[in-house]
Design a protein around this motif. Structure first.
Motif, PDB file in Angstrom:
ATOM      1  N   GLU A   1     -66.462  58.931 -33.549  1.00  0.00           N
ATOM      2  CA  GLU A   1     -66.962  58.264 -32.344  1.00  0.00           C
ATOM      3  C   GLU A   1     -66.166  58.763 -31.139  1.00  0.00           C
ATOM      4  OE1 GLU A   1     -67.779  53.770 -34.078  1.00  0.00           O
ATOM      5  OE2 GLU A   1     -65.740  54.347 -33.567  1.00  0.00           O
ATOM      6  N   GLY A   2     -66.740  58.541 -29.977  1.00  0.00           N
ATOM      7  CA  GLY A   2     -65.990  58.771 -28.754  1.00  0.00           C
ATOM      8  C   GLY A   2     -65.709  57.434 -28.103  1.00  0.00           C
ATOM      9  N   ARG A   3     -64.948  57.478 -27.004  1.00  0.00           N
ATOM     10  CA  ARG A   3     -64.702  56.253 -26.242  1.00  0.00           C
ATOM     11  C   ARG A   3     -64.989  56.523 -24.777  1.00  0.00           C
ATOM     12  NH1 ARG A   3     -60.002  55.170 -29.546  1.00  0.00           N
ATOM     13  NH2 ARG A   3     -60.386  53.292 -30.759  1.00  0.00           N
ATOM     14  N   ARG A   4     -65.714  55.620 -24.183  1.00  0.00           N
ATOM     15  CA  ARG A   4     -65.998  55.722 -22.742  1.00  0.00           C
ATOM     16  C   ARG A   4     -66.067  54.333 -22.157  1.00  0.00           C
ATOM     17  NH1 ARG A   4     -68.179  60.174 -20.102  1.00  0.00           N
ATOM     18  NH2 ARG A   4     -69.610  58.966 -18.825  1.00  0.00           N
ATOM     19  N   ALA A   5     -65.265  54.103 -21.143  1.00  0.00           N
ATOM     20  CA  ALA A   5     -65.269  52.829 -20.420  1.00  0.00           C
ATOM     21  C   ALA A   5     -65.139  51.643 -21.371  1.00  0.00           C
ATOM     22  CB  ALA A   5     -66.526  52.709 -19.558  1.00  0.00           C
ATOM     23  N   GLY A   6     -64.229  51.779 -22.328  1.00  0.00           N
ATOM     24  CA  GLY A   6     -63.936  50.660 -23.224  1.00  0.00           C
ATOM     25  C   GLY A   6     -64.935  50.480 -24.351  1.00  0.00           C
ATOM     26  N   LYS A   7     -65.974  51.301 -24.373  1.00  0.00           N
ATOM     27  CA  LYS A   7     -66.979  51.170 -25.439  1.00  0.00           C
ATOM     28  C   LYS A   7     -66.872  52.380 -26.368  1.00  0.00           C
ATOM     29  CE  LYS A   7     -70.420  48.802 -22.588  1.00  0.00           C
ATOM     30  NZ  LYS A   7     -70.035  49.193 -21.206  1.00  0.00           N
TER      31      LYS A   7
ATOM     32  N   GLY B   1     -61.954  59.348 -20.299  1.00  0.00           N
ATOM     33  CA  GLY B   1     -62.598  58.181 -19.682  1.00  0.00           C
ATOM     34  C   GLY B   1     -63.513  58.486 -18.524  1.00  0.00           C
ATOM     35  N   VAL B   2     -63.724  57.476 -17.709  1.00  0.00           N
ATOM     36  CA  VAL B   2     -64.633  57.567 -16.564  1.00  0.00           C
ATOM     37  C   VAL B   2     -63.890  57.110 -15.306  1.00  0.00           C
ATOM     38  CG1 VAL B   2     -66.617  57.101 -18.061  1.00  0.00           C
ATOM     39  CG2 VAL B   2     -65.540  55.213 -16.845  1.00  0.00           C
ATOM     40  N   PRO B   3     -64.406  57.493 -14.113  1.00  0.00           N
ATOM     41  CA  PRO B   3     -63.674  57.194 -12.874  1.00  0.00           C
ATOM     42  C   PRO B   3     -63.550  55.707 -12.543  1.00  0.00           C
ATOM     43  CG  PRO B   3     -65.684  58.476 -12.422  1.00  0.00           C
ATOM     44  CD  PRO B   3     -65.558  58.382 -13.898  1.00  0.00           C
TER      45      PRO B   3
END
Ligand code: 6R9
Length: 647
Positions: free
Chosen positions: A183-189, A327-329
């Motif tokens: 899995e990946g992680r992005r913005a806590g999800k 992550g994301v900005p």
């Protein structure tokens, strides 16, 4: 506007290795004596056999070769020749509380060799296409370089694309191997990568995959198919940490990257080894004026060309240290970028206008709370930068003292073609300024006639390039005819970029955006035709027409007009299904901002949809609609205006 000039900041001018006079001289030389110019540049790379031939190309018919008799390996250039103790990658997790990772060139080489050996053991041969579907973790770089090491051709698919999109690309590339992660992680999800790969493989009989290599990242539970799937962490300890790099001809393929155009399915743009790598290396070192030891952060995902050229091949072939961010900005807050810059002391920061607009909304406060004094240079890419965003970037992030390089380029160009040089070129907010060495841009009118610009005048038209450069894509994988048709036929014998542009009285270039049916959503290319065919895949949809409209954050948003089959009524549930269909067919980035269900679309009497009218309505600017008298049923327009969604 054209007179809003920002001189080169004093510190950048004092330290520069290229002055404006030197740029002009080298640029002139690069056009007057291309062979001589490129002969001086080939030594940037380590060759197993140095090339004696420079550019050898024709655009009518289309046949492009650079450094053809040269032999090299891209991974060896990115790894073996660098200092093993130097840091190659500093990795910052999505979660600010998670530990970061520091990976030296020696470690990156050892891991790459191990993965290369794993690929060979799984049956990958030179020339085979390997699909990479990964989160933003160092193993994505390892996967790309492992392919390059053994001469396999990587095809990275952005982790936000759907199972359908993966399946389409696997099939088109005739690819039988996949490297992915749990899995990946992005913005806590979490982002389910392996499960999406499984879905792509289960539902598509045409796709035949022999092996899937799975990197454990989150530790989330995934299904493993016993004969087909292999855990990287289980294979890794058994594999030797050396692997002789394959000797590759300069014109052997390095990678395929799918990108959207105005028609049909995404195209597998193909880049080869020598020219691409040299272009990535030269533009990286020159445009960012990179100095050894500096930390360079490109915020793009490796799934896009910007990540290929300016996270992987450009910086690593130059021995640079890159920051890689999962992550994301705007998560957990819009200060995330500034916090990372402070934490790791980033010197060069390269991002997209859409990211700046997303964080600018919270004002000057968040960046003000972080020490950004390590920054030396700022850059942007992906879409035209609006002057408000440029000024904010310059004033708040750069404290008015840093150069900003606005780099214009495309998947097809391999690296930057138009950009300021930070210590040389005075800046104008919103202009990519002047062409890089070897690049001869021009403007053409509708007939393809090159528009000459008189000294001190302005010209605008469609942007073409008149001669080849080493980083140019060579073909569309499996469809050279489509390559020729897409890029060299609109204006025969010229490379058509798909962009419109203006050249101002000082000769500066201003890219005004796509002139074809490509929408630039948050710096990502989306074909209107692709979104339309995703919508009509739903059983209740009769017809769809998709256009762009200006969007405050994304730059452009997607506005979709849909007509339903007879007897079907619109409902919230149906709209939700239509959005889900697009997410399923392509991915979240293609989901329309506005879905306008209408009984009819404006058509000419011969049945052509009048997109000009649909665009105007989507832009909420229908005062100057132009001539609608040729419409089969002009009353359709009234109804569309009445029901418009972007008010
Ligand atoms: C690198 C990348 C290419 C399209 C291109 C243009 C737009 C990119 C730009 C820019 C104005 C810039 N574009 N950089 N427009 N100024 N500095 O983004 O590649 O994803 O293939 O998109 O993006 O419209 O044609 P790609």
């Amino acid at each position: 506007m054209t007179d809003n000039i920002f001189p080169v900041p004093a510190a950048a001018a004092a330290a520069t290795r290229t002055t404006m006079a030197q740029y002009r001289e080298r640029y002139a030389q690069s056009l007057a004596d291309p062979d001589g110019f490129w002969r001086e540049q080939v030594g940037r790379l380590d060759w197993l056999r140095a090339p004696t031939r420079m550019g050898d190309w024709s655009w009518d018919p289309v046949r492009i070769r650079w450094f053809e008799d040269g032999v090299l390996n891209a991974s060896a250039n990115c790894l073996d020749r660098q200092h093993p103790a130097a840091i190659a990658i500093i990795w910052e997790a999505d979660d600010p509380a998670a530990a970061s990772r520091r990976i030296s060139y020696g470690e990156l080489l050892a891991d790459t060799c191990r993965m290369a050996n794993a690929l060979v053991a799984l049956g990958v041969d030179k020339g085979d296409r390997v699909t990479i579907y990964m989160p933003m973790i160092p193993e994505a770089v390892v996967a790309m370089l492992a392919c390059a090491r053994i001469g396999a051709v990587h095809s990275v698919v952005f982790g936000g694309f759907s199972a359908e999109a993966i399946a389409g690309r696997l099939q088109d590339a005739d690819s039988h191997f996949i490297i992915t992660a749990d899995e990946g992680r992005r913005a806590g999800k979490t982002v389910p990568l392996k499960a999406t790969v499984d879905e792509a493989l289960e539902k598509h009989e045409g796709v035949r995959v022999e092996a899937v290599l799975v990197v454990r990242h989150t530790g989330g539970k995934v299904a493993m198919h016993p004969e087909r799937d292999h855990w990287w962490h289980e294979l890794k300890p058994q594999l030797p940490e050396t692997c002789t790099p394959q000797a590759m001809s300069a014109e052997d393929p390095l990678f395929i990257l799918y990108t959207s155009g105005s028609t049909g399915k995404p195209k597998g743009v193909l880049h080869t080894t020598g020219g691409y790598l040299l272009w990535a290396n030269l533009t990286f070192e020159t445009v960012f004026d990179y100095r050894p030891g500096e930390l360079f952060w490109c915020t793009a995902d490796v799934g896009w060309v910007t990540g290929h050229s300016y996270i992987v091949y450009g910086p690593l072939s130059a021995g640079a240290t890159v920051l890689m961010f999962e992550g994301v900005p705007s998560w957990p807050t819009t200060a995330r970028f500034w916090q990372v810059i402070e934490k790791h002391k980033v010197e060069i920061f390269y991002t997209a206008p859409t990211a700046l607009r997303a964080v600018m909304r919270d004002g000057d406060g968040p960046p003000g709370e972080h020490d950004l004094s390590s920054l030396r240079l700022l850059g942007t890419v992906g879409e035209p930068i609006n002057p408000e965003a440029w000024n904010w970037y310059h004033r708040v992030i750069g404290k008015g003292a840093l150069p900003i390089v606005d780099t214009w380029w495309q998947t097809e160009t391999g690296g930057t073609l138009i950009s300021p040089l930070p210590g040389a070129t005075p800046m104008k907010p919103g202009s990519a300024t002047l062409p890089f060495y070897g690049i001869e841009p021009a403007l053409v009118d509708a007939e393809g006639i090159v528009l000459d610009r008189a000294e001190g005048e302005e010209t605008s038209g469609n942007l073409v390039v008149l001669r080849s450069w080493p980083g140019q894509a060579r073909t569309v994988f499996g469809d050279h005819e489509r390559f020729t048709q897409t890029y060299f036929t609109t204006y025969r014998g010229k490379y058509f970029t798909g962009d419109g542009a203006r050249q101002d009285k000082d000769g500066y270039w201003w890219i005004t955006g796509r002139v074809d049916d490509v929408i630039n959503v948050s710096g990502h290319r989306m074909g209107t035709a692709e979104v339309e065919s995703a919508l009509v895949a739903h059983k209740d949809v009769a017809e769809a027409a998709v256009v762009a409209f200006p969007h405050d954050i994304k730059g452009q948003g997607i506005y979709a007009y849909v007509t339903l089959n007879a007897g079907i009524e619109t409902s919230d549930a149906l709209l939700t299904e239509l959005r889900a269909t697009v997410r399923h067919e392509i991915g979240g980035i293609a989901v329309p901002d506005h879905l306008h269900v209408t009984p009819g679309l404006p058509k000419t009497r011969s049945g052509k949809i009048m997109r000009r009218i649909l665009r105007k309505i989507a832009e909420n600017d229908f005062a100057a609609m132009g001539d609608i008298s040729t419409l089969a049923d002009p009353s359709v327009v009234e109804a569309l205006i009445e029901g418009r969604l972007n008010r």
